[in-house]
Motif scaffolding. Structure first.
Motif, PDB file in Angstrom:
ATOM      1  N   ALA A  63       0.840  -1.197   0.000  1.00 42.41           N
ATOM      2  CA  ALA A  63       0.000   0.000   0.000  1.00 42.41           C
ATOM      3  C   ALA A  63       0.874   1.246   0.000  1.00 42.41           C
ATOM      4  O   ALA A  63       0.603   2.217  -0.712  1.00 42.41           O
TER       5      ALA A  63
ATOM      6  N   HIS B  23       3.840   1.692  -1.224  1.00 41.80           N
ATOM      7  CA  HIS B  23       4.429   1.956  -2.541  1.00 41.80           C
ATOM      8  C   HIS B  23       3.361   2.383  -3.549  1.00 41.80           C
ATOM      9  O   HIS B  23       3.582   3.278  -4.355  1.00 41.80           O
ATOM     10  N   ALA B  24       2.181   1.758  -3.470  1.00 39.32           N
ATOM     11  CA  ALA B  24       1.089   2.147  -4.366  1.00 39.32           C
ATOM     12  C   ALA B  24       0.655   3.581  -4.072  1.00 39.32           C
ATOM     13  O   ALA B  24       0.386   4.367  -4.988  1.00 39.32           O
ATOM     14  N   HIS B  25       0.608   3.916  -2.803  1.00 43.21           N
ATOM     15  CA  HIS B  25       0.233   5.257  -2.344  1.00 43.21           C
ATOM     16  C   HIS B  25       1.154   6.297  -2.977  1.00 43.21           C
ATOM     17  O   HIS B  25       0.716   7.353  -3.423  1.00 43.21           O
ATOM     18  N   HIS B  26       2.441   6.001  -3.007  1.00 45.01           N
ATOM     19  CA  HIS B  26       3.404   6.969  -3.516  1.00 45.01           C
ATOM     20  C   HIS B  26       3.620   6.879  -5.019  1.00 45.01           C
ATOM     21  O   HIS B  26       4.109   7.814  -5.636  1.00 45.01           O
ATOM     22  N   ALA B  27       3.252   5.735  -5.590  1.00 43.51           N
ATOM     23  CA  ALA B  27       3.357   5.615  -7.041  1.00 43.51           C
ATOM     24  C   ALA B  27       2.241   6.436  -7.683  1.00 43.51           C
ATOM     25  O   ALA B  27       2.335   6.840  -8.828  1.00 43.51           O
TER      26      ALA B  27
END
Lengths: 254, 254
Positions: A246, A248-252
């Motif tokens: 989450a 990494h997805a949040h920041h991607a």
């Protein structure tokens, strides 16, 4: 058993999270069991074993060393080993010191030697027999999983309470009645138990396992177990993996 | 999104374990994805996000802070937070610096504030929709598990390739055909995928998921996935938990 000198157990009594003389483990697994509070001397064993968090990192060092080995790397520094896990070199040396004296100043660690020594210190240079309790969906999935046996853990005994399953074969294993758990663990000298039973049965089953001599319980039931000192419980918390993703997805972004 | 300054991405190019510009992950999960090797500038995002190992420890800090909170502890030092996980205070401060500036010198961290800030920085202050692919034994067990949803991960979509399952309800979820994976992920803006398919199907299914916009894959299949940069894979390695238990059993003797 490694013969190299080890560090003494550092006091954790100043940590409010640790209930003295208890082995209650929170569902998150971050609250550690410690020896009874001061006054009662800790056993010789308790004084020399590495804390759980250090042992967990040792498992990661071992996997990283195996990765280095696979890449043909012969020597690594504590800095390189730390970088792979984003740990400082001081932390790496401190962690490794729990398991023995390794490496040479200015040269670093021999990858193969360190992996072997660490494996021996962790007790992973042998095959561990394991009992699994509860052959529901999760239990069956784990019995099919070859990952355990590849890393030296061999399921030898399978239990369930359902009379329709007992006496049948499940993924090749004969299902024993859970009433025989303590007896069979003792007879077969099995100390590691994987618990895949529903939450409301986990505590009672864990008690039977301890009666049979269980020293370590991998608990998939979403409930905190209260067990006597000397018995280690690792609660499996899969959400921590999703949290990583989450982030990494949040920041991607999307 | 936290607005506090963050550390730049430390170079990991000296670590032999890291395949430059690749996101191949070993089954152990210790080999990290990095930005393409020097020459190609890393994206703005890649430069400011914390490495995987740090994010994993952040999840442990968060659980420990929640434990402190439950015990009525209001303030903790980096030393106390570190002691609970057997990490040095310097390591704790270094890890937390990736997510913002917290705490006051001589006072420590406010337990509730730090937990909230960390939760926001990790992207855990919202509910994440999740897709699950493969409703075999493991998939069903995970659908029943309430642990995910308790921590903010909500399964919204379930897929399988078996025509006998597609169109049926499984643990309350309508099973969609895996052929629609990319389409439905995109339509529902789901970026997290839990993969419970057999090893020989995992790579193909993961590719479909990425086509649909997946950014994070929790991989239960015992196979290393090769995916484009920007997609994060966490392989689930349950044996590491057994290793921890084995160490303690090894030293507890019998």
């Amino acid at each position: 058993m490694p013969t190299s000198p080890r560090r003494g157990l550092r006091s954790t009594s100043s940590t409010p999270a640790v209930p003295s003389g208890d082995s209650t483990v929170s569902p998150s697994g971050v609250v550690k069991r410690v020896a009874p509070s001061s006054g009662t001397p800790a056993s010789e064993t308790a004084r020399t074993i590495a804390p759980r968090a250090v042992v967990a990192r040792a498992g990661l060092y071992l996997r990283q060393l195996d990765a280095f080995k696979g890449q043909g790397v012969h020597t690594v520094s504590s800095r390189q080993l730390g970088e792979a896990l984003n740990l400082g070199d001081a932390q790496v040396r401190k962690d490794l010191a729990w398991f023995g004296q390794f490496g040479h100043p200015g040269v670093g660690y021999d990858v193969i030697d360190l992996a072997e020594s660490l494996r021996a210190a962790l007790g992973l240079d042998r095959v561990w027999p394991v009992a699994l309790v509860g052959v529901g969906n999760l239990g069956r999935a784990l019995l099919r999983d070859r990952g355990f046996s590849q890393r030296g853990f061999q399921v030898e005994c399978v239990f369930d309470k359902d009379p329709r399953l007992v006496g049948q074969r499940c993924e090749g294993f004969l299902v024993e009645p859970v009433e025989r758990l303590a007896e069979l663990l003792a007879a077969r000298r099995i100390v590691l138990v994987v618990l895949c039973v529903p939450a409301d049965q986990a505590q009672a089953v864990a008690h039977r396992a301890v009666e049979g001599g269980a020293k370590g319980i991998l608990n998939f039931a979403p409930v905190a177990l209260s067990l006597p000192p000397g018995v280690d419980v690792v609660p499996v918390d899969l959400s921590i993996h999703l949290e990583r993703l989450a982030y990494h997805a949040h920041h991607a972004g999307r």
